[in-house]
Design an enzyme around this catalytic site. Structure first.
Site, mmCIF file in Angstrom:
data_model
loop_
_atom_site.group_PDB
_atom_site.id
_atom_site.type_symbol
_atom_site.label_atom_id
_atom_site.label_comp_id
_atom_site.label_asym_id
_atom_site.label_seq_id
_atom_site.Cartn_x
_atom_site.Cartn_y
_atom_site.Cartn_z
ATOM 1 N N GLU A 84 0.830 -1.205 0.000
ATOM 2 C CA GLU A 84 0.000 0.000 0.000
ATOM 3 C C GLU A 84 0.865 1.255 0.000
ATOM 4 O OE1 GLU A 84 -3.125 0.089 -0.408
ATOM 5 O OE2 GLU A 84 -3.725 -1.992 0.010
ATOM 6 N N ARG A 94 -17.814 -0.389 6.377
ATOM 7 C CA ARG A 94 -18.965 -0.925 5.644
ATOM 8 C C ARG A 94 -19.573 -2.107 6.388
ATOM 9 N NH1 ARG A 94 -19.302 -4.862 2.214
ATOM 10 N NH2 ARG A 94 -17.074 -5.164 1.940
ATOM 11 N N CYS A 147 -7.725 -2.352 8.480
ATOM 12 C CA CYS A 147 -6.374 -2.378 7.913
ATOM 13 C C CYS A 147 -5.820 -0.967 7.746
ATOM 14 C CB CYS A 147 -6.371 -3.095 6.562
ATOM 15 S SG CYS A 147 -6.551 -4.874 6.748
ATOM 16 N N HIS A 172 -1.467 -5.544 1.552
ATOM 17 C CA HIS A 172 -2.687 -6.359 1.447
ATOM 18 C C HIS A 172 -2.376 -7.606 0.614
ATOM 19 C CE1 HIS A 172 -5.854 -3.284 2.768
ATOM 20 N NE2 HIS A 172 -6.240 -4.415 3.330
HETATM 21 N N1 PCA Z 1 -8.511 -7.104 6.237
HETATM 22 C C1 PCA Z 1 -9.408 -6.046 6.640
HETATM 23 C C2 PCA Z 1 -9.273 -5.969 8.146
HETATM 24 C C3 PCA Z 1 -8.551 -7.197 8.558
HETATM 25 C C4 PCA Z 1 -8.039 -7.785 7.313
HETATM 26 O O1 PCA Z 1 -7.297 -8.762 7.236
HETATM 27 C C5 PCA Z 1 -9.149 -4.736 5.918
HETATM 28 O O2 PCA Z 1 -8.689 -4.765 4.766
HETATM 29 O O3 PCA Z 1 -9.409 -3.672 6.474
#
Ligand code: PCA
Length: 220
Positions: A84, A94, A147, A172
């Protein structure tokens, strides 16, 4: 005498949204204790809860004093490993978190800057992964759920500490095949490949000082 190994904090999340597994924790725990470049990985699991995730992160930062911090999270639907670029100062959920909280348009840290950039060499990481045959791209949004909340909190902490050379950011990762099998059509990546990808990303962050200057933009 050899210098003591640097500490690498690698966080992953507990499952959320009624799921039974979260690849971010599976990857983090698979790498726990591994030596990568001149560092050793310490895996820590974060609750998928606004506020509590930040508190657990703070404890890990204080206890470990790591020189590299990478937080991992699941981005269901993505097909690639995505470092990111930017964390934004907003919680806008959401779906409820694991404590039932669903904040709307609240600041992660009140009165703090609108956004922070990752200090990881995100483009070098993507290049390294692609060269290793692992799909990867820079992402320009970490969303507005837990996240992004943790990513923002991490970058805010790092921006306020006089700790030169300490880098941090967020990556991610896709769903696991077993998750995609329950949601036909969903993109996924096998755990082994995800582990290999995050190992390569950590190695890049430990060894590449200057990020690459290559195009990773998007039109929308
Ligand atoms: N993904 C979520 C929260 C925890 C995770 O593994 C997110 O992208 O916010």
């Amino acid at each position: 005498m050899t210098a003591p190994a640097k500490r690498i904090l690698l966080t992953g999340f507990e499952p959320f949204d009624k799921d039974s597994v979260n690849p971010s924790w599976e990857v983090a725990r698979a790498l726990d204790g591994e030596q990568i470049a001149d560092g050793v990985v310490h895996a820590v699991q974060l609750p998928c809860v606004f506020g509590a995730a930040m508190a657990t992160l703070d404890e890990a930062l204080a206890g470990l004093q790591p020189s590299l911090i990478i937080s991992l999270g699941l981005a269901g639907g993505r097909s690639e490993i995505t470092p990111e670029r930017v964390a934004i100062n907003i919680d806008d959920a959401r779906i409820p978190d694991n404590a039932g909280k669903q904040p709307v348009d609240q600041s992660v840290v009140h009165g703090a800057p609108a956004a922070y950039f990752s200090t990881l060499p995100i483009k070098a990481m993507v290049r390294q992964l692609r060269d290793a045959g692992i799909p990867a791209s820079v992402s320009n949004t970490a969303g507005t759920f837990v996240c992004n909340h943790v990513f923002y909190a991490l970058m805010h902490r790092l921006s306020r500490r006089a700790a030169p050379g300490v880098r941090g950011g967020f990556i991610h990762i896709p769903a696991l095949p077993q998750q995609a099998a329950r949601q036909p059509g969903m993109a996924s990546m096998a755990l082994d490949l995800q582990v290999q990808g995050i190992r390569a990303a950590i190695h890049t962050a430990m060894t590449v000082e200057q990020d690459l200057q290559e195009n990773a933009g998007q039109l929308h």
